[in-house]
Design an enzyme around this catalytic site. Structure first.
Site, PDB file in Angstrom:
ATOM      1  N   PRO A  25       3.483   3.113   5.470  1.00  0.00           N
ATOM      2  CA  PRO A  25       2.958   4.140   6.337  1.00  0.00           C
ATOM      3  C   PRO A  25       1.750   3.461   6.997  1.00  0.00           C
ATOM      4  O   PRO A  25       0.969   2.989   6.267  1.00  0.00           O
ATOM      5  CB  PRO A  25       2.429   5.247   5.358  1.00  0.00           C
ATOM      6  N   MET A  26       1.596   3.568   8.436  1.00  0.00           N
ATOM      7  CA  MET A  26       0.236   3.205   9.037  1.00  0.00           C
ATOM      8  C   MET A  26      -0.056   4.401  10.057  1.00  0.00           C
ATOM      9  O   MET A  26       0.409   4.365  11.024  1.00  0.00           O
ATOM     10  CB  MET A  26       0.612   1.621   9.549  1.00  0.00           C
ATOM     11  N   GLN A  78       4.543  10.898   3.890  1.00  0.00           N
ATOM     12  CA  GLN A  78       3.269  10.481   2.909  1.00  0.00           C
ATOM     13  C   GLN A  78       2.363  11.749   3.245  1.00  0.00           C
ATOM     14  O   GLN A  78       1.696  11.935   4.276  1.00  0.00           O
ATOM     15  CB  GLN A  78       2.820   9.095   3.440  1.00  0.00           C
ATOM     16  N   CYS A 108      -5.459   4.944   0.103  1.00  0.00           N
ATOM     17  CA  CYS A 108      -6.542   4.723   1.399  1.00  0.00           C
ATOM     18  C   CYS A 108      -8.306   4.820   1.177  1.00  0.00           C
ATOM     19  O   CYS A 108      -8.429   5.821   0.404  1.00  0.00           O
ATOM     20  CB  CYS A 108      -6.178   5.995   2.174  1.00  0.00           C
ATOM     21  N   LYS A 147       1.989   6.061  -3.758  1.00  0.00           N
ATOM     22  CA  LYS A 147       1.407   4.536  -3.213  1.00  0.00           C
ATOM     23  C   LYS A 147      -0.119   4.362  -3.422  1.00  0.00           C
ATOM     24  O   LYS A 147      -0.836   5.198  -3.335  1.00  0.00           O
ATOM     25  CB  LYS A 147       1.521   4.529  -1.724  1.00  0.00           C
ATOM     26  N   HIS A 179       0.075  -1.668  -3.309  1.00  0.00           N
ATOM     27  CA  HIS A 179      -0.577  -2.406  -2.479  1.00  0.00           C
ATOM     28  C   HIS A 179      -1.546  -3.345  -3.385  1.00  0.00           C
ATOM     29  O   HIS A 179      -2.505  -2.955  -4.124  1.00  0.00           O
ATOM     30  CB  HIS A 179      -1.464  -1.804  -1.640  1.00  0.00           C
ATOM     31  N   GLY A 220       1.692  -5.736   0.398  1.00  0.00           N
ATOM     32  CA  GLY A 220       0.387  -6.535   0.544  1.00  0.00           C
ATOM     33  C   GLY A 220       0.330  -7.861   0.875  1.00  0.00           C
ATOM     34  O   GLY A 220       1.071  -8.729   0.113  1.00  0.00           O
ATOM     35  N   GLY A 221       0.138  -8.281   2.455  1.00  0.00           N
ATOM     36  CA  GLY A 221       0.229  -9.472   2.589  1.00  0.00           C
ATOM     37  C   GLY A 221       1.361 -10.358   2.667  1.00  0.00           C
ATOM     38  O   GLY A 221       1.397 -11.678   2.846  1.00  0.00           O
TER      39      GLY A 221
HETATM   40  C1  FMN Z   1      -3.244   0.466  11.192  1.00  0.00           C
HETATM   41  C2  FMN Z   1      -2.815   0.699   9.856  1.00  0.00           C
HETATM   42  C3  FMN Z   1      -2.926   1.907   9.032  1.00  0.00           C
HETATM   43  C4  FMN Z   1      -2.547   2.270   7.898  1.00  0.00           C
HETATM   44  N1  FMN Z   1      -2.468   3.540   7.627  1.00  0.00           N
HETATM   45  C5  FMN Z   1      -2.031   3.944   6.232  1.00  0.00           C
HETATM   46  C6  FMN Z   1      -1.671   5.155   5.777  1.00  0.00           C
HETATM   47  O1  FMN Z   1      -1.803   6.241   6.533  1.00  0.00           O
HETATM   48  N2  FMN Z   1      -1.372   5.369   4.404  1.00  0.00           N
HETATM   49  C7  FMN Z   1      -1.053   4.548   3.488  1.00  0.00           C
HETATM   50  O2  FMN Z   1      -0.795   4.428   2.621  1.00  0.00           O
HETATM   51  N3  FMN Z   1      -1.676   3.061   3.811  1.00  0.00           N
HETATM   52  C8  FMN Z   1      -1.941   2.784   5.280  1.00  0.00           C
HETATM   53  N4  FMN Z   1      -2.182   1.545   5.409  1.00  0.00           N
HETATM   54  C9  FMN Z   1      -2.081   0.330   4.670  1.00  0.00           C
HETATM   55  C10 FMN Z   1      -0.429   0.090   4.682  1.00  0.00           C
HETATM   56  O3  FMN Z   1       0.561   0.705   4.380  1.00  0.00           O
HETATM   57  C11 FMN Z   1      -0.301  -1.163   3.621  1.00  0.00           C
HETATM   58  O4  FMN Z   1      -0.646  -0.972   2.505  1.00  0.00           O
HETATM   59  C12 FMN Z   1      -1.255  -2.365   4.114  1.00  0.00           C
HETATM   60  O5  FMN Z   1      -1.226  -2.715   5.696  1.00  0.00           O
HETATM   61  C13 FMN Z   1      -0.778  -3.562   3.329  1.00  0.00           C
HETATM   62  O6  FMN Z   1       0.521  -4.068   3.853  1.00  0.00           O
HETATM   63  P1  FMN Z   1       0.563  -5.560   4.897  1.00  0.00           P
HETATM   64  O7  FMN Z   1      -0.115  -6.503   4.162  1.00  0.00           O
HETATM   65  O8  FMN Z   1       2.141  -5.537   4.751  1.00  0.00           O
HETATM   66  O9  FMN Z   1       0.481  -4.817   6.232  1.00  0.00           O
HETATM   67  C14 FMN Z   1      -2.428   1.206   6.930  1.00  0.00           C
HETATM   68  C15 FMN Z   1      -2.492  -0.168   7.428  1.00  0.00           C
HETATM   69  C16 FMN Z   1      -2.616  -0.296   8.736  1.00  0.00           C
HETATM   70  C17 FMN Z   1      -2.541  -1.766   9.268  1.00  0.00           C
END
Ligand code: FMN
Length: 347
Positions: A25-26, A78, A108, A147, A179, A220-221
């Site tokens: 979720p982003m 979410q 978050c 999460k 994460h 994560g990462g």
């Molecule tokens: C632009 C952005 C917005 C995000 N918004 C949320 C969100 O709404 N809810 C959530 O649980 N995590 C959010 N995250 C965190 C991601 O879900 C994820 O846990 C985090 O980016 C680590 O994963 P990655 O390294 O694969 O990017 C967000 C991340 C980014 C980059």
């Protein structure tokens, strides 16, 4: 803190394979257009909405937050919130809308979210979260998942995260998306909180060892498909965020690695994507709201820079509207460069 179980026994774990590959979720990124785009590249990934707060759903335009395209399944909603009753009402709404899962955001770190007393600060309140899980589980038949982070602030106390999972597992949560970083609640922006706290994947693997009956998804990462596949070792699934958004072709490669078959070629996505753009615009969307998610489609390939530059240009998008993707492909040569002699079919 006690880890003693109270309330309903943990349910039989749902099919672990369903969480093998998840797209994170982003906020502001994984809206319905983005998810439909990702689905074209990854037939198997489980997709997550942006976080939607209970307040936005209960007092705002629910349809705007909840509507999705049938092709997006499997799809999780979410939620952000900390009131069991409100979360239960929102979970019910999500289930009625057709979602496959309700996920509670306990990761978050933004200050705004902390002021609302939810997100990562909930990790300090496992009993409250367990109450939320119980209330949502009582309201819906679809899985209720969490999460989370591996800790808050500077503490590396494993018992903290173990007890958090224990309390929620006992409350009936069978799936934990972790994460693998702490959330530092003071002094870091959300963006810094995705980069600065050290990654500790081993903590997530330890959770799987301690809760073998739970489905544990590592997040994560994970920056490339090979690394993400390797990260599956010792857990049930991986969740990718930025990699999928910034370099969508890698999502296709990861899907193929985890589920077999050749990866979807980005060039093959253009035609169905153009069809999607046309339908979305017919339903009132602005072309840019779809196009903005596709700028990285040809990342690393000949023509990628021109593709991105054309589509980032508001004049180009305004001039070509629903034909912008096709015109950008012609303009940049991304199809020719891949040996696709023909332009995508005109509609
Ligand atoms: C632009 C952005 C917005 C995000 N918004 C949320 C969100 O709404 N809810 C959530 O649980 N995590 C959010 N995250 C965190 C991601 O879900 C994820 O846990 C985090 O980016 C680590 O994963 P990655 O390294 O694969 O990017 C967000 C991340 C980014 C980059």
């Amino acid at each position: 803190m006690s880890t003693a179980a109270s309330g309903p026994a943990a349910p039989a774990a749902p099919d672990a394979d369903a969480w093998r590959l998840c797209v994170a979720p982003m906020l502001d990124w994984t809206d319905r257009h983005c998810r439909s785009f990702h689905r074209l590249l990854s037939p198997h990934a489980r997709l997550y909405t942006e976080m939607v707060t209970t307040g936005a759903l209960l007092h705002g335009d629910a349809a705007r937050h909840l509507d999705f395209d049938a092709g997006e399944h499997p799809l999780a909603l979410q939620l952000g919130g900390s009131d069991p009753d409100e979360l239960a009402r929102c979970a019910r709404l999500g289930e009625r809308w057709g979602y496959d899962e309700i996920n509670l955001n306990c990761g978050c770190p933004s200050e705004r979210v902390q002021r609302g007393a939810f997100g990562a600060c909930l990790m300090a309140e496992p009993r409250l979260v367990a109450d939320c899980v119980r209330a949502m589980r009582a309201a819906v038949a679809i899985p209720v998942t969490v999460k989370q982070r591996i800790g808050i602030d500077q503490s590396e106390d494993y018992a903290f995260v173990r007890d958090f999972v224990a309390a929620n597992h006992a409350a009936g949560c069978a799936v934990f998306i972790v994460h693998a970083r702490n959330a530092w609640l003071k002094g870091l922006s959300p963006r810094e909180n995705r980069e600065r706290p050290p990654l500790r994947h081993e903590v997530v693997r330890q959770l799987k060892r301690d809760f073998p009956g739970a489905i544990i998804v590592l997040n994560g990462g994970l920056a490339d498909p090979q690394q993400a596949q390797a990260a599956l070792e010792g857990v049930d699934g991986v969740m990718v965020g930025r990699m999928a958004y910034e370099e969508p072709a890698r999502l296709a490669q990861l899907d193929a690695r985890l589920f077999g078959g050749p990866p979807v070629d980005p060039a093959a996505v253009l035609e169905p994507l153009s069809g999607y753009l046309r339908r979305a615009v017919a339903q009132g969307a602005r072309p840019w709201s779809v196009i903005r998610h596709t700028l990285g489609l040809f990342h690393g390939r000949p023509g990628a820079r021109q593709w991105r530059r054309s589509l980032s240009d508001p004049h180009f998008v305004a001039e070509h509207g629903v034909d912008a993707l096709r015109r950008a492909a012609e303009h940049s040569g991304v199809l020719l460069a891949r040996g696709h002699a023909q332009a995508p079919a005109a509609h």
